[in-house]
Design an enzyme around this catalytic site. Structure first.
Site, short mmCIF file in Angstrom:
data_model
loop_
_atom_site.label_atom_id
_atom_site.label_comp_id
_atom_site.label_asym_id
_atom_site.label_seq_id
_atom_site.Cartn_x
_atom_site.Cartn_y
_atom_site.Cartn_z
N LYS A 112 16.74 34.32 34.35
CA LYS A 112 17.44 33.17 34.95
C LYS A 112 17.25 31.98 34.04
O LYS A 112 16.26 31.89 33.32
CB LYS A 112 16.85 32.85 36.33
CG LYS A 112 17.82 32.12 37.22
CD LYS A 112 18.85 33.09 37.74
CE LYS A 112 19.67 32.52 38.87
NZ LYS A 112 20.23 33.63 39.65
N1 GLU Z 1 23.76 34.13 39.58
C1 GLU Z 1 24.11 35.34 40.25
C2 GLU Z 1 22.91 35.90 40.99
O1 GLU Z 1 21.99 35.19 41.33
C3 GLU Z 1 24.78 36.34 39.34
C4 GLU Z 1 23.95 36.85 38.21
C5 GLU Z 1 24.73 37.70 37.23
O2 GLU Z 1 25.86 38.08 37.50
O3 GLU Z 1 24.15 37.98 36.19
O4 GLU Z 1 22.89 37.05 41.33
#
Ligand code: GLU
Length: 422
Positions: A112
């Site tokens: 993240k």
């Molecule tokens: N931000 C989204 C999540 O928390 C998508 C992450 C992604 O598609 O890599 O799942």
């Protein structure tokens, strides 16, 4: 900012993640070495990036990328822009990505990123310059086989387009698979925009079926009308659910007969807010969470269901569209009340699952029809739901701990098989 070893705070997401990890690891009787490895992120990067603002001033922004695990494949996870971004939050969100990808069994680790900023006060040009500089700072650790970002809170398809372009300029070739959640015109996947909301709808259908309810008399309250909440509400409405309440960060709507979400979508597009929608009454956005309903979908942000309000919840089913909307301390209260929880690492996995489809399509250079994307997603989400429920029933644990156990077991197995490089 608190640290990993900091004091216990109910609303610290890293603590919330760690508390569930420990419970699940203990139930699994996890090998102590694997426990150690999985309880900390593999890599944490902090950058301080100078950005020229429109008035000529240079502003310095702090950003993070945390790669929690790369055991099962490239690190995967979104980038968020918000004033509250902090390292513990990004760590927690990175770990949740590892578990989420393992629950739906896609070949990614977890990561993240985030930048501490207030995007509401920034122009498009400022956001673009900040995004490009952030991407450039992370250039060595990103890549289709290394770490693949995606949108998260306050970032979108345009943000991913800038990231893809910046990365491609550095590589001297177009590399579409370096990010997901891009516009369809530059290598995005059909269905990705709606995918997290669609996943929420798909698991809600499964839960309702399991509890013997019918969509047409199931009342749903959705918190958040951003990417996840709006499509979840729309798709649930299309499935015949009664969406009786929508709570936004500053306002709320209620209609006991069900809100026409399609009309609400049009209203928000035209007015930029859901406030004032004529076919529902205004409602207090905090009260909506604990109002009378069957399904509650928190799809906004962390720490919305805490020891302060968990006891007052009336919903029978809690579908966590957001990451970390429930604190670990609130889990016990919800369990005592018998609330059927579809935990975040399952409920909102539709987004990253379709990101996986996007990455596959980009690498193949062959793009799927939307109906195929949606049917693959349905298959993955319903299988993962069934696996988590089976795990919960056979190990006599709640759904959240079952999802963690299933995920930890899969990641631990990979690390064990690969062995430790020395
Ligand atoms: N931000 C989204 C999540 O928390 C998508 C992450 C992604 O598609 O890599 O799942």
């Amino acid at each position: 900012m608190s640290t990993v070893a900091g004091p216990h705070v109910e609303t610290n997401p890293w603590e919330a993640q760690a508390a569930r990890f420990e419970l699940a690891a203990r139930k699994l009787n996890l090998d102590p070495s694997l426990w150690k490895i999985l309880s900390m992120p593999a890599r944490e990067i902090t950058v301080h990036i100078p950005v020229q603002m429109d008035d000529g001033r240079i502003e310095l922004f702090t950003g993070y990328r945390v790669q929690h695990s790369m055991a099962r494949g490239p690190a995967k996870g979104g980038i968020r822009y918000a004033p509250e971004v902090n390292l513990d939050e990004v760590r927690a969100l990175a770990a949740w990505m590892t578990w989420k990808c393992a629950v739906v069994d896609i070949p990614f680790g977890g990561a993240k990123g985030g930048i501490i900023c207030d995007p509401k006060t920034m122009s498009q040009h400022e956001l673009e310059r900040m995004t490009r500089r952030f991407t450039a700072e992370l250039i060595e650790v990103l890549g289709p086989e290394k770490d693949v970002p995606a949108p998260d809170m306050n970032t979108n398809e345009q943000t991913m387009a800038w990231m893809m372009d910046t990365y491609s300029m550095h590589m001297r070739q177009t590399v579409t698979a370096v990010v997901t959640g891009k516009p369809v015109s530059i290598g995005g996947s059909r269905g990705r925009r709606e995918a997290t909301g669609r996943g929420v709808m798909l698991v809600t259908l499964q839960a309702v079926k399991k509890l013997g309810l019918m969509p047409w008399n199931t009342r749903v309250v959705v918190q958040g009308f951003g990417n996840v909440g709006s499509y979840a509400a729309l798709l649930l409405h299309e499935q015949g659910f009664l969406v009786t309440g929508i709570a936004e960060w500053n306002c709320g709507l209620h209609n006991a007969h069900g809100i026409d979400v399609k009309k609400l979508f049009e209203y928000k597009t035209a007015n930029g807010t859901i406030e004032g929608f004529p076919e529902a009454e205004p409602a207090d956005h905090h009260e909506l969470l604990v109002s009378d309903c069957d399904v509650l979908v928190p799809a906004a942000m962390e720490n919305q269901i805490t020891t302060q309000n968990a006891g007052k919840l009336k919903a029978k089913i809690l579908v966590e569209g957001a990451n970390g909307p429930t604190t670990a301390a609130a889990d016990d209260i919800l369990q005592d009340k018998g609330v059927f929880i579809i935990p975040d690492i399952l409920a909102n996995a539709g987004g990253v699952t379709t990101s996986y489809f996007e990455w596959v399509q980009d690498r193949q250079g062959y793009f799927w029809k939307e109906a195929f994307v949606n049917s693959e997603l349905e298959h993955m989400m319903t299988s993962a739901f069934a696996e988590v429920i089976r795990y919960a029933e056979s190990h006599n644990v709640n759904n959240r701990i079952a999802a963690y156990m299933l995920a930890i077991d899969r990641v631990a197995e990979t690390i064990k098989t690969r062995g430790i490089y020395a």
